[in-house]
Structures are given as structure tokens and as C-alpha cells.
Design a protein around this motif. Structure first.
Motif, PDB file in Angstrom:
ATOM      1  N   LEU A   1       0.803  -1.222   0.000  1.00  0.00           N
ATOM      2  CA  LEU A   1       0.000   0.000   0.000  1.00  0.00           C
ATOM      3  C   LEU A   1       0.836   1.274   0.000  1.00  0.00           C
ATOM      4  CD1 LEU A   1      -2.750  -0.975   2.613  1.00  0.00           C
ATOM      5  CD2 LEU A   1      -2.914  -1.037   0.115  1.00  0.00           C
ATOM      6  N   TRP A   2       2.142   1.168   0.254  1.00  0.00           N
ATOM      7  CA  TRP A   2       2.961   2.359   0.470  1.00  0.00           C
ATOM      8  C   TRP A   2       2.853   3.368  -0.666  1.00  0.00           C
ATOM      9  CZ3 TRP A   2       5.355   5.017   4.069  1.00  0.00           C
ATOM     10  CH2 TRP A   2       6.301   5.960   3.692  1.00  0.00           C
ATOM     11  N   ARG A   3       3.087   2.944  -1.895  1.00  0.00           N
ATOM     12  CA  ARG A   3       3.109   3.878  -3.028  1.00  0.00           C
ATOM     13  C   ARG A   3       1.729   4.429  -3.359  1.00  0.00           C
ATOM     14  NH1 ARG A   3       7.643   6.098  -2.587  1.00  0.00           N
ATOM     15  NH2 ARG A   3       9.399   4.637  -2.602  1.00  0.00           N
ATOM     16  N   ARG A   4       0.701   3.759  -2.940  1.00  0.00           N
ATOM     17  CA  ARG A   4      -0.645   4.272  -3.180  1.00  0.00           C
ATOM     18  C   ARG A   4      -1.027   5.370  -2.181  1.00  0.00           C
ATOM     19  NH1 ARG A   4      -4.502  -0.951  -4.618  1.00  0.00           N
ATOM     20  NH2 ARG A   4      -3.200  -1.800  -6.290  1.00  0.00           N
TER      21      ARG A   4
ATOM     22  N   LYS B   1      -0.687  12.902   3.607  1.00  0.00           N
ATOM     23  CA  LYS B   1      -0.272  13.874   2.603  1.00  0.00           C
ATOM     24  C   LYS B   1      -0.353  13.304   1.186  1.00  0.00           C
ATOM     25  CE  LYS B   1       3.008  16.015   5.823  1.00  0.00           C
ATOM     26  NZ  LYS B   1       4.426  16.354   6.071  1.00  0.00           N
ATOM     27  N   GLY B   2      -0.742  12.054   1.074  1.00  0.00           N
ATOM     28  CA  GLY B   2      -0.790  11.410  -0.231  1.00  0.00           C
ATOM     29  C   GLY B   2      -2.115  11.604  -0.941  1.00  0.00           C
TER      30      GLY B   2
ATOM     31  N   GLY C   1      -7.741  11.704   2.427  1.00  0.00           N
ATOM     32  CA  GLY C   1      -9.082  11.732   2.999  1.00  0.00           C
ATOM     33  C   GLY C   1      -9.494  10.397   3.568  1.00  0.00           C
ATOM     34  N   LEU C   2      -9.147   9.320   2.855  1.00  0.00           N
ATOM     35  CA  LEU C   2      -9.484   7.980   3.317  1.00  0.00           C
ATOM     36  C   LEU C   2      -8.729   7.652   4.608  1.00  0.00           C
ATOM     37  CD1 LEU C   2     -10.855   5.246   2.885  1.00  0.00           C
ATOM     38  CD2 LEU C   2      -8.931   4.602   1.398  1.00  0.00           C
ATOM     39  N   VAL C   3      -7.458   8.061   4.670  1.00  0.00           N
ATOM     40  CA  VAL C   3      -6.644   7.814   5.867  1.00  0.00           C
ATOM     41  C   VAL C   3      -7.197   8.590   7.055  1.00  0.00           C
ATOM     42  CG1 VAL C   3      -4.340   8.049   6.870  1.00  0.00           C
ATOM     43  CG2 VAL C   3      -4.591   7.359   4.486  1.00  0.00           C
ATOM     44  N   ALA C   4      -7.578   9.845   6.833  1.00  0.00           N
ATOM     45  CA  ALA C   4      -8.149  10.657   7.908  1.00  0.00           C
ATOM     46  C   ALA C   4      -9.445  10.035   8.423  1.00  0.00           C
ATOM     47  CB  ALA C   4      -8.394  12.078   7.414  1.00  0.00           C
ATOM     48  N   PHE C   5     -10.255   9.509   7.502  1.00  0.00           N
ATOM     49  CA  PHE C   5     -11.509   8.849   7.895  1.00  0.00           C
ATOM     50  C   PHE C   5     -11.213   7.614   8.747  1.00  0.00           C
ATOM     51  CE2 PHE C   5     -14.706   5.560   7.123  1.00  0.00           C
ATOM     52  CZ  PHE C   5     -15.857   6.215   7.549  1.00  0.00           C
ATOM     53  N   ALA C   6     -10.225   6.819   8.325  1.00  0.00           N
ATOM     54  CA  ALA C   6      -9.861   5.614   9.075  1.00  0.00           C
ATOM     55  C   ALA C   6      -9.371   5.969  10.476  1.00  0.00           C
ATOM     56  CB  ALA C   6      -8.793   4.832   8.323  1.00  0.00           C
TER      57      ALA C   6
END
Length: 230
Positions: free
Chosen positions: A136-139, A186-187, A191-196
């Protein structure tokens, strides 16, 4: 914060050159040394991605990569030890911190930036299996981010853990702050990371906050043994 403390430290040396050690130099995160006469030495783990990043840096006068438990750290050789995002990826962070402290002069500063294991972001990062993190890193991470790097997150990589470490070593925490700076925030899928992270905070009933993921500390090595005891 770091730039201000460094200038105060240099002013107290009456114009002598500032000797700086960057422990975790594989990430391109230079200190603000404008107007300060300084010699900067870097050390980090010997991983391919870190070697490539370190060799591209122009702000280091010298650098060494290897096992941080054994890499040479001259005793009382540095006025400032900067530790950016290193502790959370080590199996034995206390051992490495103790070695770094031997290189810090009395009255010297240790500047720490670390990912907080007790945050929602840190919890997600440390619980993801290593193969999935690599996939998942590069995504999720920005293109210029260095990684993926190990995610160990031992107990010292938290506010409580670091304060306990400093207390047992007679160190003084002069500044303690927090912020949001995780690469995945920052990627492209921030938004998805903030939601998680928000979901983790709610599921933990606030025990794992999403309001921050980074801890920033300025730690002073007292001048005398008596100051440590006090």
C-alpha cells in the motif's frame, strides 16, 4: 521550535562551532541552521532506500550507515542530537537512545520527532502486516516519501514512554508538542486515511486520538550529576 532552541544553544557557546548529530539521516529532514556555524554528522540503519536518500543529501558533512547499536558515537562529542522519525522503526530504541546520550555533551540538546504509537495513525501503522504496508505504500504515501520503513513502535514511542525514559536518565523535557504529519495524510488518499483514523478514535472511545500522530520534544542533558538527581 527546533530552530529557536538551536540558536539559543549556539549563542551560549560564545561563537564556537555547533557539533550536530542526526540520528535517522536517511529521511531528508534537515534542521534550520541558517546563520549558525555547525558541523553535521549523520548516522542511520543500512537499508537500500536509506542509503540512496542519505547519499543525495547535501547538508551532511559526513555520514555512516550500519547497526545503530554498534555504529561509532564518540563520547561527549555533540552539542545537539537530532532524532527524526527513527525510534518507531527500531527494535531496541532505548538501547540506541542510551548510546546517543553518551555522545551528547553536558548541557546539550536532544531534539526528537517520532510517530506516536498511542495515536490512531500510529496504531494503524504498527498493526498493518509488513507485506500489506509494502503493497500500500506507493498508493498512500507522497512520491518523495522515503520508505516503506519498519514499523516497530515499542513502548518508548509514546508521550508517556518518552517522559518515563527521560525521568530514569535524569533528562529534562523543556518542550513537548504534537502535530499531524504522517506520510499517508499527505498522499493521494489522505481523505481515506483521515476517515480511518477518525474511526479508530471513535472505536477506542478517544483513547487513540486522531488529532495528532507526531510527538515533538526538546530534551536537555543537565550540566551536572546533581541536576540529574534533582
Amino acid at each position: 521550535m527546533f530552530g529557536r532552541r538551536i540558536r539559543e544553544q549556539w549563542a551560549g557557546l560564545s561563537g564556537r562551532r555547533l557539533d550536530v548529530l542526526v540520528a535517522g539521516c536517511g529521511r531528508p529532514d534537515p534542521l534550520d541552521l541558517e546563520g549558525v556555524e555547525a558541523r553535521v554528522t549523520g548516522i542511520d540503519e543500512d537499508l537500500p532506500v536509506l542509503r540512496e536518500s542519505t547519499s543525495a543529501r547535501k547538508d551532511l558533512d559526513s555520514w555512516t550507515l550500519g547497526d545503530l547499536r554498534t555504529v561509532p558515537v564518540p563520547p561527549r562529542a555533540f552539542d545537539v542530537v537530532y532524532v527524526p522519525f527513527l525510534l518507531e522503526r527500531l527494535d531496541h530504541p532505548e538501547l540506541v537512545l542510551d548510546r546517543l546520550l553518551t555522545g551528547l555533551r553536558p548541557g546539550g540538546l536532544m531534539l526528537v520527532r517520532m510517530r506516536d504509537r498511542a495515536s490512531a495513525y500510529g496504531t494503524c501503522d504498527r498493526l498493518l502486516p509488513a507485506p500489506l504496508r509494502r503493497l500500500l505504500w506507493r498508493r498512500f504515501a507522497p512520491k518523495d516519501a522515503v520508505g516503506p520503513l519498519p514499523a516497530r513502535y515499542r513502548p518508548v514511542t509514546s508521550r508517556q514512554g518518552m517522559h518515563s525514559f527521560c525521568l530514569t536518565r535524569g533528562l529534562m523535557v523543556t518542550d513537548d508538542a504534537s502535530c499531524r504529519s504522517g506520510p499517508a495524510l499527505k498522499g493521494r488518499l489522505a481523505g481515506l486515511v483521515a476517515f480511518a483514523c477518525s474511526a479508530v478514535e471513535k472505536l477506542s472511545r478517544g483513547a487513540l486520538p486522531a488529532s495528532h500522530d507526531e510527538i515533538i520534544m526538546v530534551i536537555r542533558n543537565p550540566h551536572s550529576h546533581f541536576a540529574r538527581v534533582i
